[in-house]
Scaffold this motif. Structure first.
Motif, PDB file in Angstrom:
ATOM      1  N   TYR A 135       0.842  -1.198   0.000  1.00 14.49           N
ATOM      2  CA  TYR A 135       0.000   0.000   0.000  1.00 14.49           C
ATOM      3  C   TYR A 135       0.878   1.249   0.000  1.00 14.49           C
ATOM      4  CZ  TYR A 135      -4.020   2.982   0.875  1.00 14.49           C
ATOM      5  OH  TYR A 135      -4.997   3.930   0.743  1.00 14.49           O
ATOM      6  N   ILE A 136       1.841   1.291   0.905  1.00 15.93           N
ATOM      7  CA  ILE A 136       2.702   2.470   1.042  1.00 15.93           C
ATOM      8  C   ILE A 136       3.478   2.733  -0.236  1.00 15.93           C
ATOM      9  CG2 ILE A 136       4.772   3.350   2.204  1.00 15.93           C
ATOM     10  CD1 ILE A 136       3.752   1.798   4.723  1.00 15.93           C
ATOM     11  N   VAL A 137       4.162   1.709  -0.750  1.00 21.34           N
ATOM     12  CA  VAL A 137       5.082   1.930  -1.864  1.00 21.34           C
ATOM     13  C   VAL A 137       4.326   2.156  -3.170  1.00 21.34           C
ATOM     14  CG1 VAL A 137       7.054   1.026  -3.139  1.00 21.34           C
ATOM     15  CG2 VAL A 137       6.868   0.593  -0.688  1.00 21.34           C
ATOM     16  N   SER A 138       3.260   1.416  -3.413  1.00 22.37           N
ATOM     17  CA  SER A 138       2.537   1.612  -4.671  1.00 22.37           C
ATOM     18  C   SER A 138       1.920   3.005  -4.731  1.00 22.37           C
ATOM     19  CB  SER A 138       1.469   0.533  -4.864  1.00 22.37           C
ATOM     20  OG  SER A 138       0.457   0.616  -3.882  1.00 22.37           O
ATOM     21  N   GLU A 139       1.366   3.487  -3.620  1.00 23.97           N
ATOM     22  CA  GLU A 139       0.783   4.826  -3.632  1.00 23.97           C
ATOM     23  C   GLU A 139       1.858   5.908  -3.692  1.00 23.97           C
ATOM     24  OE1 GLU A 139      -2.544   5.746  -4.000  1.00 23.97           O
ATOM     25  OE2 GLU A 139      -2.437   3.650  -4.614  1.00 23.97           O
ATOM     26  N   ALA A 140       3.018   5.636  -3.104  1.00 21.07           N
ATOM     27  CA  ALA A 140       4.139   6.577  -3.243  1.00 21.07           C
ATOM     28  C   ALA A 140       4.597   6.645  -4.689  1.00 21.07           C
ATOM     29  CB  ALA A 140       5.292   6.155  -2.341  1.00 21.07           C
ATOM     30  N   MET A 141       4.672   5.505  -5.351  1.00 17.55           N
ATOM     31  CA  MET A 141       5.072   5.499  -6.756  1.00 17.55           C
ATOM     32  C   MET A 141       4.076   6.290  -7.607  1.00 17.55           C
ATOM     33  SD  MET A 141       7.928   3.689  -7.288  1.00 17.55           S
ATOM     34  CE  MET A 141       7.989   2.565  -8.687  1.00 17.55           C
ATOM     35  N   PHE A 142       2.800   6.149  -7.314  1.00 20.27           N
ATOM     36  CA  PHE A 142       1.784   6.918  -8.046  1.00 20.27           C
ATOM     37  C   PHE A 142       2.009   8.410  -7.853  1.00 20.27           C
ATOM     38  CE2 PHE A 142      -2.310   9.179  -7.825  1.00 20.27           C
ATOM     39  CZ  PHE A 142      -2.713   9.046  -9.144  1.00 20.27           C
ATOM     40  N   ALA A 143       2.284   8.825  -6.616  1.00 20.74           N
ATOM     41  CA  ALA A 143       2.513  10.240  -6.340  1.00 20.74           C
ATOM     42  C   ALA A 143       3.779  10.750  -7.018  1.00 20.74           C
ATOM     43  CB  ALA A 143       2.583  10.472  -4.835  1.00 20.74           C
ATOM     44  N   LEU A 144       4.746   9.859  -7.232  1.00 28.06           N
ATOM     45  CA  LEU A 144       5.988  10.223  -7.915  1.00 28.06           C
ATOM     46  C   LEU A 144       5.811  10.272  -9.432  1.00 28.06           C
ATOM     47  CD1 LEU A 144       8.465   8.059  -5.815  1.00 28.06           C
ATOM     48  CD2 LEU A 144       8.485  10.570  -5.958  1.00 28.06           C
ATOM     49  N   GLY A 145       4.641   9.889  -9.918  1.00 29.19           N
ATOM     50  CA  GLY A 145       4.361   9.943 -11.346  1.00 29.19           C
ATOM     51  C   GLY A 145       4.845   8.739 -12.119  1.00 29.19           C
ATOM     52  N   ILE A 146       5.029   7.607 -11.444  1.00 33.11           N
ATOM     53  CA  ILE A 146       5.547   6.401 -12.080  1.00 33.11           C
ATOM     54  C   ILE A 146       4.399   5.417 -12.307  1.00 33.11           C
ATOM     55  CG2 ILE A 146       7.117   4.428 -11.786  1.00 33.11           C
ATOM     56  CD1 ILE A 146       8.867   6.304 -10.074  1.00 33.11           C
ATOM     57  N   PRO A 147       4.234   4.885 -13.517  1.00 30.56           N
ATOM     58  CA  PRO A 147       3.143   3.936 -13.772  1.00 30.56           C
ATOM     59  C   PRO A 147       3.181   2.774 -12.779  1.00 30.56           C
ATOM     60  CG  PRO A 147       4.160   4.594 -15.843  1.00 30.56           C
ATOM     61  CD  PRO A 147       5.028   5.152 -14.745  1.00 30.56           C
TER      62      PRO A 147
END
Length: 491
Positions: A135-147
């Motif tokens: 949950y933490i890392v996938s949502e962080a990746m989304f916020a970073l603009g990474i697919p």
């Protein structure tokens, strides 16, 4: 209130060989611990209803919602280079698909929902720690603009799972453009089922690459599309210091999204050879190896598609090699362009790549923090007297020599110092999911049933490029005793 998912089920309309029909295994006492309300709204779902006890039962797998057609998807895969002809969803069930507010079809999958025919003697469950990590890392990746795949919800089951010890059980509701992988094609290729490969390729084109529907050679174009997306994705990983940790072909998404956050991690000190995954003993999936492995995985996809290219094997192989040959330039162009942005260069000149590589070499030699070096370099772009970037280096003189050349180079561009700083801060995050912070959040939840640190961490990571002075401590690298040296898969 009734929970309503406007499900469609295009994947379960494919032949039975593509999946196994299986319902989630009911759990004892489901409790929702986190709902991603903005994502729920994007998916056309009512977050208030999802947060009811009825919603919790669905998100933990106790109740199957109306319209769902739950399936476990079949796939094969190369795991650390060794081929396994049958893997499949061993602890996940795809409930169905919804069309989001942008008109994009999204899978909704329960991860940790119990055994399936593909479980291979596993319990099909997930522990709370890996659910929170994803949950933490996938949502962080989304916020970073990474697919990336997204996390809609996390729920505890009221049951324990047995790993090394008894741990709280949990279920993650994962959202993806699809869960089709390189390994999905391999599942049919190893069985020499060309009709299924063609059926799968047609499904992928219609779902993920509709612009190719009228192409003269759609399967050639499909491989080219996947190559381009994977090259771009891995370049984006490297630009934020992300290490996937388990880049098996069954974890390589055809849609170009990051999928399966197991022993993943973000680097602290820059080290091209960095490995965190406890199961990657040979460093196959080390940080700097990720582009090479992505191409290796794409080559396995190309092998699966050869029967669709030509009946002449030699011609099919030659065409596949030609398409795969584009990976290197696509990756390099994206990576180098991203690095130029990270150091505040708006144009491309001779010597830029060498300037960037010299910085990376100095960072590696001096154990400079990857994230903070680039972020603080942005501060120095706005104020040459700022020395926080210099402070990241064990030998500050190594930075001084490089910074002199960097200032000479940026002086050749027309942007103001303020413009350069703003542009650099827009691509260089202040906050990433640092491993020691992730572990601290997990321990608070697992040991004390305390989700306050988790909630705060997710809140901070949702705005990675903003200063957030009230949460400045989240940007700090770990103290020596806080360093996380290994991450674990969680299965």
């Amino acid at each position: 209130m009734t929970v309503h998912f406007p499900f469609q089920n295009s994947y379960s309309a494919l032949p039975d060989s593509f999946f196994a029909r299986v319902a989630p295994t009911p759990v004892a006492a489901p409790r929702l611990i986190k709902l991603n309300r903005p994502l729920a709204v994007q998916l056309g779902l009512d977050p208030d209803v999802l947060e009811t006890p009825e919603g919790a039962e669905i998100l933990a797998g106790k109740t199957v919602p109306a319209g769902a057609d739950p399936i476990a998807m079949a796939y094969a895969g190369h795991q650390f280079g060794q081929f396994v002809p049958q893997l499949g969803d061993g602890r996940a069930v795809l409930l169905g698909e919804v069309i989001d507010k942008d008109g994009i079809r999204r899978d909704i999958q329960l991860k940790g929902s119990g055994p399936t025919p593909f479980s291979r003697r596993g319990d099909g469950r997930a522990a709370l720690g890996p659910v929170l990590r994803e949950y933490i890392v996938s949502e962080a990746m989304f916020a970073l603009g990474i697919p990336t795949t997204r996390s809609l919800a996390a729920a505890v089951t009221g049951e324990h799972v047995i790993r090394e010890t008894a741990l709280p059980g949990a279920v993650l509701t994962r959202v993806a453009s699809s869960h089709i992988r390189v390994g999905t094609f391999q599942f049919f290729a190893v069985r020499r089922d060309t009709d299924a490969i063609r059926r799968l390729a047609d499904h992928v084109i219609a779902r993920h690459y509709p612009e190719l529907l009228g192409a003269e050679r759609p399967y050639h174009a499909l491989l080219g599309g996947v190559v381009a997306r994977q090259a771009d994705l891995v370049a984006r990983w490297l630009l934020v210091g992300f290490i996937h940790g388990v880049m098996n072909t069954d974890n390589s998404s055809i849609s170009g999204e990051t999928i399966d956050y197991g022993p993943c991690a973000f680097m602290d000190a820059y080290n091209p050879s960095q490995v965190f995954s406890s199961i990657d003993e040979m460093g196959r999936y080390a940080y700097a190896n990720q582009p090479r492995i992505a191409l290796w995985n794409l080559t396995r996809l190309a092998e699966c598609l050869l029967p669709l290219f030509s009946e002449d094997q030699e011609k099919a192989v030659a065409k596949a090699q030609d398409i795969l040959g584009a990976f290197s330039d696509t990756f390099s162009d994206g990576y180098q362009a991203g690095l130029r942005k990270k150091i505040g260069l708006f144009t491309e000149r001779d010597g830029d790549n060498a300037l960037i590589q010299d910085l990376l070499d100095a960072m590696a030699k001096n154990q400079a923090d990857f994230t903070l070096t680039f972020r603080k370099l942005g501060d120095a772009a706005g104020d040459p007297a700022a020395d926080d970037a210099r402070a990241q280096f064990m030998d500050p003189a190594a930075f001084d020599e490089w910074a002199r050349r960097w200032h000479e180079r940026t002086a050749l561009e027309p942007q103001t110092a303020a413009e350069r700083q703003a542009a650099m801060h827009a691509v260089n995050p202040m906050f990433i999911p640092r491993n020691h912070r992730v572990e601290a959040v997990i321990q608070a939840a697992v040991n004390d049933d305390d989700y306050t640190p988790f909630e705060e961490f997710v809140k901070v990571l949702a705005k990675p490029f903003e200063g957030q002075p009230d949460y400045a401590a989240y940007a700090d690298p770990p103290l020596p005793e806080q360093r996380v040296l290994q991450t674990f898969c969680g299965t």
